[in-house]
Design an enzyme around this catalytic site. Sequence first.
Site, PDB file in Angstrom:
ATOM      1  N   ALA A  70      10.110   3.229   4.967  1.00 30.80           N
ATOM      2  CA  ALA A  70      10.416   3.253   6.403  1.00 30.80           C
ATOM      3  C   ALA A  70      11.096   4.556   6.775  1.00 30.80           C
ATOM      4  O   ALA A  70      11.764   5.195   5.959  1.00 30.80           O
ATOM      5  CB  ALA A  70      11.319   2.073   6.779  1.00 30.80           C
ATOM      6  N   GLU A 103       0.756  -3.090  -0.351  1.00 32.79           N
ATOM      7  CA  GLU A 103       0.273  -4.053   0.631  1.00 32.79           C
ATOM      8  C   GLU A 103       0.756  -3.625   2.011  1.00 32.79           C
ATOM      9  O   GLU A 103       1.854  -3.084   2.135  1.00 32.79           O
ATOM     10  CB  GLU A 103       0.797  -5.467   0.354  1.00 32.79           C
ATOM     11  CG  GLU A 103       0.227  -6.135  -0.871  1.00 32.79           C
ATOM     12  CD  GLU A 103       1.033  -5.841  -2.120  1.00 32.79           C
ATOM     13  OE1 GLU A 103       2.127  -5.252  -1.993  1.00 32.79           O
ATOM     14  OE2 GLU A 103       0.577  -6.198  -3.232  1.00 32.79           O
ATOM     15  N   ASN A 108      -0.741  -2.941  11.077  1.00 33.16           N
ATOM     16  CA  ASN A 108       0.176  -1.792  10.964  1.00 33.16           C
ATOM     17  C   ASN A 108      -0.655  -0.509  10.879  1.00 33.16           C
ATOM     18  O   ASN A 108      -0.767   0.144   9.846  1.00 33.16           O
ATOM     19  CB  ASN A 108       1.072  -1.938   9.737  1.00 33.16           C
ATOM     20  CG  ASN A 108       2.248  -0.964   9.760  1.00 33.16           C
ATOM     21  OD1 ASN A 108       2.249  -0.018  10.542  1.00 33.16           O
ATOM     22  ND2 ASN A 108       3.230  -1.203   8.908  1.00 33.16           N
ATOM     23  N   TYR A 115      -1.453   6.066   4.958  1.00 32.84           N
ATOM     24  CA  TYR A 115      -1.905   5.773   3.592  1.00 32.84           C
ATOM     25  C   TYR A 115      -3.314   6.313   3.350  1.00 32.84           C
ATOM     26  O   TYR A 115      -3.602   6.869   2.287  1.00 32.84           O
ATOM     27  CB  TYR A 115      -1.883   4.265   3.336  1.00 32.84           C
ATOM     28  CG  TYR A 115      -0.514   3.624   3.475  1.00 32.84           C
ATOM     29  CD1 TYR A 115       0.642   4.348   3.190  1.00 32.84           C
ATOM     30  CD2 TYR A 115      -0.373   2.312   3.887  1.00 32.84           C
ATOM     31  CE1 TYR A 115       1.889   3.769   3.319  1.00 32.84           C
ATOM     32  CE2 TYR A 115       0.877   1.728   4.010  1.00 32.84           C
ATOM     33  CZ  TYR A 115       2.005   2.459   3.738  1.00 32.84           C
ATOM     34  OH  TYR A 115       3.240   1.897   3.861  1.00 32.84           O
TER      35      TYR A 115
END
Length: 169
Positions: A70, A103, A108, A115
């Site tokens: 985060a 995961e 999101n 990613y």
Amino acid sequence: MGVDDLDQVLAIERVSFPHPWSRQAFLYELRENRVARLWVARATDEPAAPVVGYLCLWFIADEVHVTNFAVHPAYRRRGIGRQLMGTLLELCRQEGATRAALEVRPNNHEARRLYEAFGFRQVGLRKGYYFDTGEDAVLMEARLGPEGSRPSDDAPVRSRGAAGNPRPG
Ligand SMILES: CC(C)(COP(=O)(O)OP(=O)(O)OC[C@H]1O[C@@H](n2cnc3c(N)ncnc32)[C@H](O)[C@@H]1OP(=O)(O)O)[C@@H](O)C(=O)NCCC(=O)NCCS
């Protein structure tokens, strides 16, 4: 990440996730879990500069599993997440990691785009992984090639077209 960072880390954690890791969860990863590695990003090079983001992973054999990630909301979209991910995947690759997994929640999209820029691709779903909503988790994997871990040129991010522990997503 050190124990002294936890107040700041927890503040970011609590505004970033509906079910944040507890202090005990971070402490377990920091002190007990021998495969866990936890890093923070700071606002400047000063050792006491504020924590603006963090990434946690497990490094087991040749595989990295990202467990938490985060960036402080006030510091998002400045490349900090990309820098954290790129730096840490590269460090692990240099230590022998050949693949990485994580995961993520299906909706999101910001994280998924990031990613994908590092070569992560969806390889499956974990049914009912998120106990709060019952959502499936998207399982993503990336190969950490000899050329290093960096955003690929053909990934969507470039074309601008990406707990119980772990609780990535
Ligand atoms: C996901 C997260 C860590 C990204 O951190 P960040 O520092 O904002 O990311 P970056 O600035 O490095 O962004 C890298 C790329 O990701 C994508 N991205 C990041 N935020 C985005 C957004 N709000 N919308 C669309 N794409 C986004 C973009 O492709 C971006 O590249 P660009 O800015 O050149 O277009 C951050 O949004 C966050 O903390 N989210 C809440 C917690 C979370 O979901 N963690 C991931 C759990 S799986």
